[in-house]
Write an enzyme that holds these catalytic residues in place. Structure first.
Site, short mmCIF file in Angstrom:
data_model
loop_
_atom_site.label_atom_id
_atom_site.label_comp_id
_atom_site.label_asym_id
_atom_site.label_seq_id
_atom_site.Cartn_x
_atom_site.Cartn_y
_atom_site.Cartn_z
N HIS A 1 -8.43 13.88 -4.40
CA HIS A 1 -8.39 15.33 -4.17
C HIS A 1 -7.24 15.93 -4.96
CE1 HIS A 1 -4.86 15.56 -1.38
NE2 HIS A 1 -5.23 14.35 -1.03
N ASP B 1 0.33 12.86 -3.73
CA ASP B 1 -0.76 13.25 -2.83
C ASP B 1 -1.41 14.54 -3.35
OD1 ASP B 1 -2.46 13.30 -0.66
OD2 ASP B 1 -1.02 14.35 0.62
N GLU C 1 -9.09 18.63 0.57
CA GLU C 1 -8.83 17.52 1.49
C GLU C 1 -7.72 17.86 2.48
OE1 GLU C 1 -6.91 13.84 3.03
OE2 GLU C 1 -6.03 15.44 1.82
N GLU C 2 -6.71 18.55 2.01
CA GLU C 2 -5.59 18.90 2.90
C GLU C 2 -6.03 19.86 4.00
OE1 GLU C 2 -3.04 17.30 2.91
OE2 GLU C 2 -2.70 16.51 0.91
N GLU D 1 -5.76 7.69 -1.94
CA GLU D 1 -4.96 8.60 -1.12
C GLU D 1 -3.48 8.29 -1.24
OE1 GLU D 1 -4.25 11.02 0.57
OE2 GLU D 1 -6.14 12.06 0.90
N HIS E 1 4.45 15.39 1.33
CA HIS E 1 4.15 16.77 1.70
C HIS E 1 5.40 17.66 1.62
CE1 HIS E 1 0.04 16.41 3.95
NE2 HIS E 1 -0.01 15.99 2.69
#
Length: 916
Positions: free
Chosen positions: A184, A196, A230-231, A257, A333
């Site tokens: 993603h 990510d 995806e998030e 991932e 993140h």
């Protein structure tokens, strides 16, 4: 101090030890401090291990294995790369994708700029490979749909025109069966998302390039899915697998991932069943890194995370392999997830592995007939990343029971010896087991008391930026307590028993306990039972091989070294698993909310690690002449660590660019809708993502203190706060600080389109909402009312969270207004003008303002030690509308502006009331 005097003698469990006449002469020189029955002390002169030598041997053993684990983790590429995968080119893709900054769903960066770059690169690959044996088809999908998922307690997700880029590579003659590779390219709002998951998309582009330029045609096709949502809780993958025409041909998938930044990518879940996928990875992967323990831990729900693996498994009914980067989760993140933190060697190993495994699978006959190979699970684990051990679970069950039978045969033979008549050995074994279990409980309780004291002193999370201090504090406490308890048992309870017999006895106790764990996990059908199998088989084999040495010479240095070498393989693998646990859970404890005391959790993990590692090392406590200096040393380490921690010398966070440990907060600013103003205020609504709350913020920003704590409004859904996701159960401490207003760019427009009484006795309410790209709808039926149906998913309301329902919504660009309906039924006849349902809608998007820093922010930068990230000038929008319906309706409105990469969250709020 221990007594070296033997008061009474018990016959050993085996035959009597033989000593030479010279040894006997030496022994007769020793007295027995007044006990005339015994004139010798064989344990002290020949058989017992010196305290210093024992401590040094065990310390070298533990440290050597720990260093070996770390060295293996640093070796990203083992051997020479084949050259088929170009990591330099993949890195350029990574840098280009992340150069646009954060890419949340609905943003131009995600929906336009990144999509354009990916399509340009795919077109370049297609043009380059036109003369080859393969064809490339590209489809940009923008699906709309909804589904329910039992994540974070369970909620419903609705998406509208999110983006998928699907690329099909197949032989020019076509392919009936497809493999799916998924990554993603979207991110959370405050992160460039290098790990990510931009690096995975960069790897996939280069893998596509390599496969497209093969001279030999593939047997089957591959779909490379670059998904753009995806998030937002796995929305785009659901849109592909349930709606795309190619999805029906997909037989298996590989999902890429991240739960950290860089390092090695680990296979942490496979299946369900389909052991042929694990076999393919074992045979093809160039740099294997896999663990079935990770799979079973992740699928247990202990880790609060999920991946697209769940969507393909549950909604597509297809098996797959899930890989993720797990190192350095502290900056996962966050704005620190940048390309420069990902080594080129990390990209190379990931590319080598994915390319090799994909090539193996698309050339395999099993892909076409995957249903024939479906049944069964696999036990799999790697040894220091050098190679993978894998075998079917049914074979593992046989191996486990063979190890169990060998253990009981070994213990049964001891029971049958004449010297153990009348069940003496069984009684001693049961007593020793009781001592060990008691030592576990007392040690755990003692260390938890220390953790609670640290929390009460306000020093929680001191280890977040100083992990090894937790080992000095909790590790020293647990190790010292274990040694103290067994030293007291040896001197007070077993004071008259020969030390060699005690060492033998507690080896047998450890063997029995691991064997019980082996039987239990095997009975539960867990593939992780291989761990206790290793902890039974290798120590048992070692003890049998060293039986003669131990019988004739006792606990010599030679025996001790050989004994530790026999434990090396299971212990080094167990220490690797311990590393994985701390690598994953230490960062998670920094974002696990205000309700879970992180020091209690970490102290428990450290204590459990100590208990497991000490199992077969208890043998040395009972063979050692003394442990007083070891206890003194551990006590000193613990005391010094406790004093230093209590004095507050270890600050939990760091803004050091080389190793940041940011403090996490979600920042939102609330403003109201047009209408009559009942009450108006504007301020910052602050959530603490970790247990320390505002403790480290207040000294730098005095305005944020306990006097502005807010309480939950129980009559409103989710306390009347505009939660982005349903994490109210994790974050129950909130602060509200007055601040200036901002002007939202996309104010929310919430309309009740119709209210209809149905013939089956329900009230159907239809709504339309216009607003930014992220909105959440909360529903809370009042007492006596029931939510019977709605327009989401299959029409049946799911996941009642203590009387509340949560619907998460997002959309891409140019999506229409969000229309939905639900039906409620009032099962209690009521004549009061009150409502039967309360609903709330909140949103996140963009603000029309540039900077909106509060006056106390000093230009947007806080004191370096407290803040970490800088307050962002890019603000988002969120809004909330509460409805109550029966005689009339009232609106409580919020719009929210989120500082996308900030440490804090600002909110404004005003409340409106209308009548129909």
């Amino acid at each position: 101090m221990e007594s070296d005097t033997t008061i009474r003698r018990i016959k050993p469990y085996g035959t009597q030890n033989n000593v030479s006449q010279r040894d006997k002469d030496v022994l007769e020189q020793y007295g027995n401090n007044g006990c005339s029955e015994v004139k010798r002390k064989p344990e002290v002169s020949l058989y017992l291990l010196g305290e210093g030598i024992g401590a040094v041997l065990v310390a070298i053993f533990i440290l050597s294995l720990w260093v070996l684990v770390h060295v293996s983790l640093q070796q990203l590429v083992i051997g020479k790369s084949t050259g088929e995968f170009n990591a330099i080119r993949a890195r350029k893709h990574l840098e280009q994708i992340t150069s646009v900054g954060p890419r949340p769903v609905g943003s131009v960066e995600n929906e336009v700029l990144t999509v354009k770059y990916l399509l340009d690169q795919i077109e370049h690959i297609r043009a380059e490979s036109t003369k080859g044996p393969h064809s490339i088809s590209v489809d940009v999908q923008r699906p709309t749909g909804s589904f329910s998922i039992d994540f974070l307690g369970g909620f419903t997700s609705y998406y509208d025109k999110v983006t998928n880029i699907a690329v099909k590579l197949e032989p020019k003659t076509g392919a009936k069966h497809l493999m799916l590779a998924n990554c993603h390219f979207d991110t959370v709002a405050n992160s460039p998302g290098a790990s990510d998951d931009a690096v995975s998309c960069a790897v996939m582009l280069e893998v596509l390039h390599s496969l497209a330029n093969l001279s030999t045609p593939l047997r089957h096709g591959v779909v490379f899915l670059f998904n753009g949502a995806e998030e937002n809780v796995l929305q785009a993958s659901h849109g592909f697998i349930t709606q795309h025409p190619w999805a029906s041909q997909v037989r298996a998938f590989i999902n890429l991932e991240a739960a950290g930044v860089g390092g090695k990518e680990v296979v942490f879940q496979t299946g369900p069943e389909n052991p042929w996928l694990v076999q393919a990875y074992v045979r093809a992967a160039k740099h294997p890194f896999a663990s079935v323990v990770g799979q079973e831990v992740f699928q247990s729900g202990v880790i609060p995370s999920d991946t697209d693996f769940r969507i393909y498994r549950d909604f597509g009914n297809i098996p797959g392999i899930d890989l993720a980067f797990i190192e350095n989760g502290f900056i996962y993140h966050t704005k620190y997830d940048t390309p420069d933190r990902i080594l080129t060697e990390s990209i190379q190993r990931a590319g080598d592995n994915i390319l090799a495994v994909l090539k193996h699978l698309v050339m395999s006959e099993k892909l076409a007939d995957s249903s024939d190979y479906r049944h069964g699970n696999m036990v799999f684990f790697d040894l220091l990343g050098v190679f993978v051990v894998a075998y079917p679970a049914r074979v593992g069950t046989i191996i486990n029971y063979m190890a169990t039978m060998a253990t009981f045969f070994y213990l049964g033979k001891k029971c049958s010896l004449p010297s153990n008549g009348g069940g003496r050995f069984v009684r001693e074994l049961a007593c020793g087991t009781g001592v060990v279990i008691m030592s576990w409980l007392v040690t755990l309780l003692s260390v938890l008391i220390v953790a609670v004291l640290v929390s009460l002193l306000g020093r929680s999370m001191f280890w977040y930026n100083h992990f090894y201090m937790s080992i000095c504090l909790y590790g020293a406490a647990s190790t010292g307590k274990m040694i103290l308890i067994h030293t007291l048992a040896k001197n007070l309870y077993y004071g008259s028993v020969r030390r060699l017999e005690l060492g033998d006895l507690f080896f047998d106790v450890s063997l029995l306990l691991w064997c019980c764990a082996l039987v239990y996990l095997t009975q539960q059908g867990l593939c992780s039972a291989y761990v206790p199998m290793l902890m039974v088989a290798f120590p048992l084999a070692t003890k049998l091989l060293l039986a003669r040495e131990f019988k004739q010479r006792g606990a010599t240095v030679k025996y001790s070294v050989l004994y530790l070498l026999g434990l090396a393989l299971p212990y080094v693998h167990f220490m690797f698993l311990i590393w994985v646990v701390f690598e994953i859970f230490t960062p998670i404890l920094g974002r696990s909310g205000t309700e879970i005391p992180p020091d209690v959790v970490l102290a428990s993990l450290v204590t459990l690690g100590t208990i497991f590692l000490s199992s077969f090392l208890l043998h040395f406590i009972y063979l050692a002449k003394s442990t007083k200096w070891i206890l003194a040393g551990l006590s000193t380490v613990f005391a010094v660590a406790f004093v230093l921690v209590s004095c507050g010398l270890f600050f939990p966070y760091a803004s050091d660019p080389t190793s940041p440990r940011p403090k996490r907060h979600t920042t939102r600013t609330f403003h109201g809708l047009d209408g009559e103003v009942e009450r108006k205020d504007s301020g910052m609504w602050i959530n603490s993502f970790d247990y320390t709350g505002m403790r480290y913020i207040t000294p730098h920003i005095p305005e944020i203190n306990e006097t502005i704590r807010t309480k939950c409004q129980e009559d409103l859904p989710f306390c009347g706060f505009p939660w982005f996701l349903p994490v109210k159960f994790l974050v129950k401490k909130n602060w509200y600080l007055p601040a200036p207003e901002v002007s939202p760019k996309s104010p929310i427009d919430f309309k009740l389109l119709s209210k209809q009484e149905t013939e089956w006795g329900t009230t159907k309410l239809t709504f339309e909402v216009k607003g930014p790209s992220h909105m959440s709808l909360y529903l809370m039926p009042h007492s006596g009312a029931v939510l019977t149906s709605w327009s989401f998913g299959d029409g049946t309301p799911q996941f009642d969270l203590s009387g509340e329902y949560f619907i998460f919504y997002s959309h891409g660009l140019e999506s229409p207004a969000w229309n939905f309906w639900f039906e409620i039924q009032d099962r209690v006849q009521s004549y009061a003008p009150s409502s039967t349902l309360c609903s709330s809608c909140s949103s996140v998007g963009q603000s029309s303002m540039g900077r909106a820093d509060p006056p106390w922010a000093s230009g947007g930068r806080l004191a370096p030690r407290a803040a970490g990230p800088r307050l962002s000038s890019a603000l988002g929008l969120a809004g909330s509308v509460s409805l109550e319906v029966l005689e009339g309706w009232k609106v409580s409105g919020w719009t929210c502006s989120a500082a996308l990469s900030a440490s804090f969250c600002s909110c404004g709020r005003r409340r409106l009331r209308k009548g129909l």
